[in-house]
Motif scaffolding. Structure first.
Motif, PDB file in Angstrom:
ATOM      1  N   LEU A  29       5.910   4.534   5.394  1.00 16.70           N
ATOM      2  CA  LEU A  29       5.481   3.202   4.952  1.00 16.70           C
ATOM      3  C   LEU A  29       6.676   2.384   4.469  1.00 16.70           C
ATOM      4  CD1 LEU A  29       2.269   4.254   2.960  1.00 16.70           C
ATOM      5  CD2 LEU A  29       2.305   2.995   5.121  1.00 16.70           C
ATOM      6  N   LEU A  30       7.553   3.006   3.703  1.00 15.76           N
ATOM      7  CA  LEU A  30       8.730   2.295   3.208  1.00 15.76           C
ATOM      8  C   LEU A  30       9.684   1.953   4.356  1.00 15.76           C
ATOM      9  CD1 LEU A  30       9.451   4.251  -0.099  1.00 15.76           C
ATOM     10  CD2 LEU A  30       8.647   1.881   0.101  1.00 15.76           C
ATOM     11  N   ALA A  31       9.807   2.850   5.321  1.00 14.95           N
ATOM     12  CA  ALA A  31      10.674   2.564   6.474  1.00 14.95           C
ATOM     13  C   ALA A  31      10.189   1.333   7.224  1.00 14.95           C
ATOM     14  CB  ALA A  31      10.716   3.773   7.405  1.00 14.95           C
ATOM     15  N   VAL A  32       8.876   1.192   7.350  1.00 14.42           N
ATOM     16  CA  VAL A  32       8.325   0.013   8.023  1.00 14.42           C
ATOM     17  C   VAL A  32       8.612  -1.241   7.217  1.00 14.42           C
ATOM     18  CG1 VAL A  32       6.225  -1.086   8.869  1.00 14.42           C
ATOM     19  CG2 VAL A  32       6.539   1.375   9.175  1.00 14.42           C
ATOM     20  N   GLU A  33       8.418  -1.175   5.916  1.00 11.22           N
ATOM     21  CA  GLU A  33       8.650  -2.352   5.071  1.00 11.22           C
ATOM     22  C   GLU A  33      10.119  -2.789   5.131  1.00 11.22           C
ATOM     23  OE1 GLU A  33       6.590  -4.284   3.777  1.00 11.22           O
ATOM     24  OE2 GLU A  33       4.727  -3.178   3.447  1.00 11.22           O
ATOM     25  N   VAL A  34      11.023  -1.824   5.086  1.00 11.74           N
ATOM     26  CA  VAL A  34      12.450  -2.160   5.152  1.00 11.74           C
ATOM     27  C   VAL A  34      12.787  -2.780   6.510  1.00 11.74           C
ATOM     28  CG1 VAL A  34      14.771  -1.165   5.255  1.00 11.74           C
ATOM     29  CG2 VAL A  34      13.187  -0.459   3.450  1.00 11.74           C
ATOM     30  N   ALA A  35      12.299  -2.177   7.586  1.00 15.17           N
ATOM     31  CA  ALA A  35      12.570  -2.719   8.920  1.00 15.17           C
ATOM     32  C   ALA A  35      11.970  -4.107   9.079  1.00 15.17           C
ATOM     33  CB  ALA A  35      12.012  -1.776   9.983  1.00 15.17           C
ATOM     34  N   LEU A  36      10.800  -4.332   8.480  1.00 12.12           N
ATOM     35  CA  LEU A  36      10.166  -5.644   8.567  1.00 12.12           C
ATOM     36  C   LEU A  36      10.995  -6.703   7.844  1.00 12.12           C
ATOM     37  CD1 LEU A  36       7.849  -7.493   9.326  1.00 12.12           C
ATOM     38  CD2 LEU A  36       6.594  -6.640   7.337  1.00 12.12           C
ATOM     39  N   SER A  37      11.510  -6.379   6.678  1.00 11.30           N
ATOM     40  CA  SER A  37      12.360  -7.340   5.965  1.00 11.30           C
ATOM     41  C   SER A  37      13.611  -7.657   6.781  1.00 11.30           C
ATOM     42  CB  SER A  37      12.757  -6.773   4.596  1.00 11.30           C
ATOM     43  OG  SER A  37      11.627  -6.652   3.749  1.00 11.30           O
ATOM     44  N   ARG A  38      14.203  -6.649   7.385  1.00 12.04           N
ATOM     45  CA  ARG A  38      15.402  -6.877   8.185  1.00 12.04           C
ATOM     46  C   ARG A  38      15.095  -7.666   9.454  1.00 12.04           C
ATOM     47  NH1 ARG A  38      17.949  -0.835   7.078  1.00 12.04           N
ATOM     48  NH2 ARG A  38      19.375  -1.471   5.389  1.00 12.04           N
ATOM     49  N   ALA A  39      13.943  -7.385  10.067  1.00 13.93           N
ATOM     50  CA  ALA A  39      13.564  -8.142  11.261  1.00 13.93           C
ATOM     51  C   ALA A  39      13.330  -9.608  10.914  1.00 13.93           C
ATOM     52  CB  ALA A  39      12.300  -7.538  11.875  1.00 13.93           C
ATOM     53  N   ALA A  40      12.665  -9.850   9.792  1.00  5.84           N
ATOM     54  CA  ALA A  40      12.431 -11.227   9.357  1.00  5.84           C
ATOM     55  C   ALA A  40      13.743 -11.933   9.049  1.00  5.84           C
ATOM     56  CB  ALA A  40      11.508 -11.236   8.144  1.00  5.84           C
ATOM     57  N   ALA A  41      14.698 -11.197   8.466  1.00  5.17           N
ATOM     58  CA  ALA A  41      16.003 -11.788   8.171  1.00  5.17           C
ATOM     59  C   ALA A  41      16.741 -12.149   9.448  1.00  5.17           C
ATOM     60  CB  ALA A  41      16.831 -10.815   7.332  1.00  5.17           C
ATOM     61  N   ARG A  42      16.642 -11.306  10.456  1.00  9.02           N
ATOM     62  CA  ARG A  42      17.334 -11.585  11.708  1.00  9.02           C
ATOM     63  C   ARG A  42      16.846 -12.891  12.332  1.00  9.02           C
ATOM     64  NH1 ARG A  42      17.879  -6.955  16.265  1.00  9.02           N
ATOM     65  NH2 ARG A  42      18.802  -5.893  14.440  1.00  9.02           N
ATOM     66  N   LEU A  61      13.417   3.937  -4.757  1.00  9.52           N
ATOM     67  CA  LEU A  61      12.073   3.879  -5.323  1.00  9.52           C
ATOM     68  C   LEU A  61      11.479   5.280  -5.454  1.00  9.52           C
ATOM     69  CD1 LEU A  61       9.948   1.810  -6.279  1.00  9.52           C
ATOM     70  CD2 LEU A  61       8.994   1.880  -3.973  1.00  9.52           C
ATOM     71  N   ALA A  62      11.089   5.652  -6.647  1.00  7.46           N
ATOM     72  CA  ALA A  62      10.412   6.928  -6.889  1.00  7.46           C
ATOM     73  C   ALA A  62       8.910   6.667  -6.948  1.00  7.46           C
ATOM     74  CB  ALA A  62      10.897   7.555  -8.190  1.00  7.46           C
ATOM     75  N   VAL A  63       8.199   7.212  -5.984  1.00  7.42           N
ATOM     76  CA  VAL A  63       6.761   6.974  -5.884  1.00  7.42           C
ATOM     77  C   VAL A  63       6.023   8.279  -6.148  1.00  7.42           C
ATOM     78  CG1 VAL A  63       4.882   6.178  -4.409  1.00  7.42           C
ATOM     79  CG2 VAL A  63       7.164   5.163  -4.180  1.00  7.42           C
ATOM     80  N   ASP A  64       5.099   8.243  -7.102  1.00 10.74           N
ATOM     81  CA  ASP A  64       4.243   9.389  -7.399  1.00 10.74           C
ATOM     82  C   ASP A  64       3.065   9.357  -6.423  1.00 10.74           C
ATOM     83  OD1 ASP A  64       2.449  11.240  -8.331  1.00 10.74           O
ATOM     84  OD2 ASP A  64       2.408  10.496 -10.386  1.00 10.74           O
ATOM     85  N   PRO A  65       2.969  10.316  -5.500  1.00 10.59           N
ATOM     86  CA  PRO A  65       1.886  10.271  -4.511  1.00 10.59           C
ATOM     87  C   PRO A  65       0.498  10.234  -5.130  1.00 10.59           C
ATOM     88  CG  PRO A  65       3.549  11.864  -3.851  1.00 10.59           C
ATOM     89  CD  PRO A  65       3.884  11.440  -5.249  1.00 10.59           C
ATOM     90  N   ASP A  66       0.294  10.983  -6.207  1.00  9.31           N
ATOM     91  CA  ASP A  66      -1.025  10.992  -6.837  1.00  9.31           C
ATOM     92  C   ASP A  66      -1.360   9.630  -7.434  1.00  9.31           C
ATOM     93  OD1 ASP A  66      -1.411  13.649  -6.187  1.00  9.31           O
ATOM     94  OD2 ASP A  66      -0.623  14.393  -8.095  1.00  9.31           O
ATOM     95  N   ALA A  67      -0.389   9.022  -8.087  1.00 11.66           N
ATOM     96  CA  ALA A  67      -0.630   7.702  -8.678  1.00 11.66           C
ATOM     97  C   ALA A  67      -0.871   6.664  -7.594  1.00 11.66           C
ATOM     98  CB  ALA A  67       0.562   7.296  -9.547  1.00 11.66           C
ATOM     99  N   LEU A  68      -0.106   6.758  -6.497  1.00  7.53           N
ATOM    100  CA  LEU A  68      -0.303   5.812  -5.398  1.00  7.53           C
ATOM    101  C   LEU A  68      -1.685   5.993  -4.783  1.00  7.53           C
ATOM    102  CD1 LEU A  68       1.110   3.599  -3.686  1.00  7.53           C
ATOM    103  CD2 LEU A  68       1.727   5.419  -2.071  1.00  7.53           C
ATOM    104  N   ALA A  69      -2.114   7.241  -4.641  1.00  5.98           N
ATOM    105  CA  ALA A  69      -3.438   7.507  -4.072  1.00  5.98           C
ATOM    106  C   ALA A  69      -4.530   6.891  -4.934  1.00  5.98           C
ATOM    107  CB  ALA A  69      -3.645   9.010  -3.919  1.00  5.98           C
TER     108      ALA A  69
END
Length: 375
Positions: A29-42, A61-69
């Motif tokens: 999910l984070l990889a997609v968000e980062v790529a999306l920001s870079r694509a928008a910047a391009r 970013l440290a993400v707690d899977p249980d908290a995110l769930a």
């Protein structure tokens, strides 16, 4: 679920399950968000330096899977709370997070990334099982045995032809699955699939950055790709089950024509040597048809955003990947160490001097075709 807990290694699903963990989901999910920001910047939709700040924020970013769930319950998916966390971490560059996207864009694209990752060990085991079967076919090209139709003795064949048939089925399943995975595209359509607030160029750049196929048009509720992938996974599981079933039957005490190199034992009967790799391959494969049916039933997404069918896909598809991967892994183990007993095969023949020339010739044809495909 097959991809977690005590039963994962038993069912052979551990190599695939490692690619489908909560941490793997969050990373995708984070990889997609980062790529999306870079694509928008391009394409000038966000500042380039802001996109790189987003990338740095995601990296730290440290993400707690249980908290995110738990946070995902309110909005129905984990992207909403994850975007919130990423925007907070990006600070002044937070506006460069998730530009022009909707949650489904990120979930679908992350799922495609997970499928790509999980398909590596799965296809490796499918092809490894096929290689093992082909090796058995080459070694036993002329080893006579009795063919069985409707579970009854029929006419002589060779074990080489039986194993070559196994290899052909596994090869076909692997080829189809690999092609389905390779065709899975990025997903990017925005709130209603119209790319409002963005552009097709951003979608194409997003695909490029993530190493995925371009989408052509958004496929939010056009789920033929998911259905086709489910079918290919189900066929692969079925191909594994066919071979495993043959091994179980041929290893029966009264038949004794094959045995596993590392058989399982019994808690109460120490004399037993069970074909446990084939047994657990069958067990894994048996779960696949129901999961395939769920994914096919979930293709009827309403209008421009599915209200339930989409949400049903995530766990079902990851379970299907794990159970098909488990079947392939356990089958590969069983075939790699399979012991063939030609004396038992000859003993079970009802014809003293069997004519198996055509069977041996068919083995050569199958193996030659396989070698040609490899080139």
């Amino acid at each position: 679920m097959t991809n977690s807990g005590l039963l994962t290694p038993l069912y052979g699903a551990d190599a695939v399950a490692e690619r489908l963990t909560d941490e793997a989901w969050i990373g995708a999910l984070l990889a997609v968000e980062v790529a999306l920001s870079r694509a928008a910047a391009r394409h000038g939709l966000v500042a380039g330096e802001d996109a790189e700040r987003v990338a740095a924020a995601a990296d730290g970013l440290a993400v707690d899977p249980d908290a995110l769930a738990r946070a995902a319950v309110e909005g129905g998916n984990p992207v909403i709370p994850l975007v919130r966390l990423l925007r907070e971490a990006a600070g002044a560059a937070g506006s460069a997070v998730h530009p022009g996207a909707t949650s489904q864009d990120v979930m679908d694209t992350a799922l495609v990334l997970l499928v790509r990752g999980a398909s590596g060990p799965l296809l490796g085991d499918l092809r490894g099982a096929a290689d093992a079967a082909a090796g058995l076919a080459a070694t036993h090209r002329d080893t006579p045995m009795m063919a069985r139709t409707l579970a009854q003795q029929a006419l002589p064949t060779t074990f080489g032809l039986v194993a070559a048939g196994w290899a052909a089925g596994l090869d076909a399943a692997a080829r189809d699955l690999a092609s389905r995975v390779a065709l899975l595209p990025v997903q990017f359509g925005g709130a209603a699939g119209t790319l409002a607030g963005s552009s097709p160029a951003v979608a194409d750049t997003l695909a490029e950055l993530l190493g995925l196929a371009p989408q052509g048009v958004p496929w939010h509720t056009e789920r033929t790709r998911i259905g086709a992938l489910a079918g290919a996974l189900g066929v692969a599981a079925g191909a594994c089950a066919k071979v495993a079933t043959d091994v179980v039957l041929l290893a029966q005490t009264e038949v004794g024509e094959v045995s596993e190199g590392a058989p399982g034992d019994s808690s109460s009967m120490p004399h037993k040597r069970n074909p446990i790799a084939a047994v657990t391959a069958r067990a894994s494969a048996r779960r696949a048809p129901g999961l395939v049916a769920t994914l096919l039933a979930a293709m009827d997404h309403e209008h421009q955003r599915g209200a339930g069918p989409w949400h049903a896909e995530w766990g079902t598809l990851t379970d299907l990947l794990a159970t098909t991967g488990g079947a392939a892994a356990r089958l590969r183990t069983g075939l790699a160490g399979l012991k063939v007993h030609p004396d038992a095969m000859r003993r079970n023949l009802t014809t003293p001097d069997p004519d198996t020339g055509h069977a041996a010739a068919l083995v050569s044809r199958i193996l030659d075709a396989r070698a040609g495909d490899a080139r």
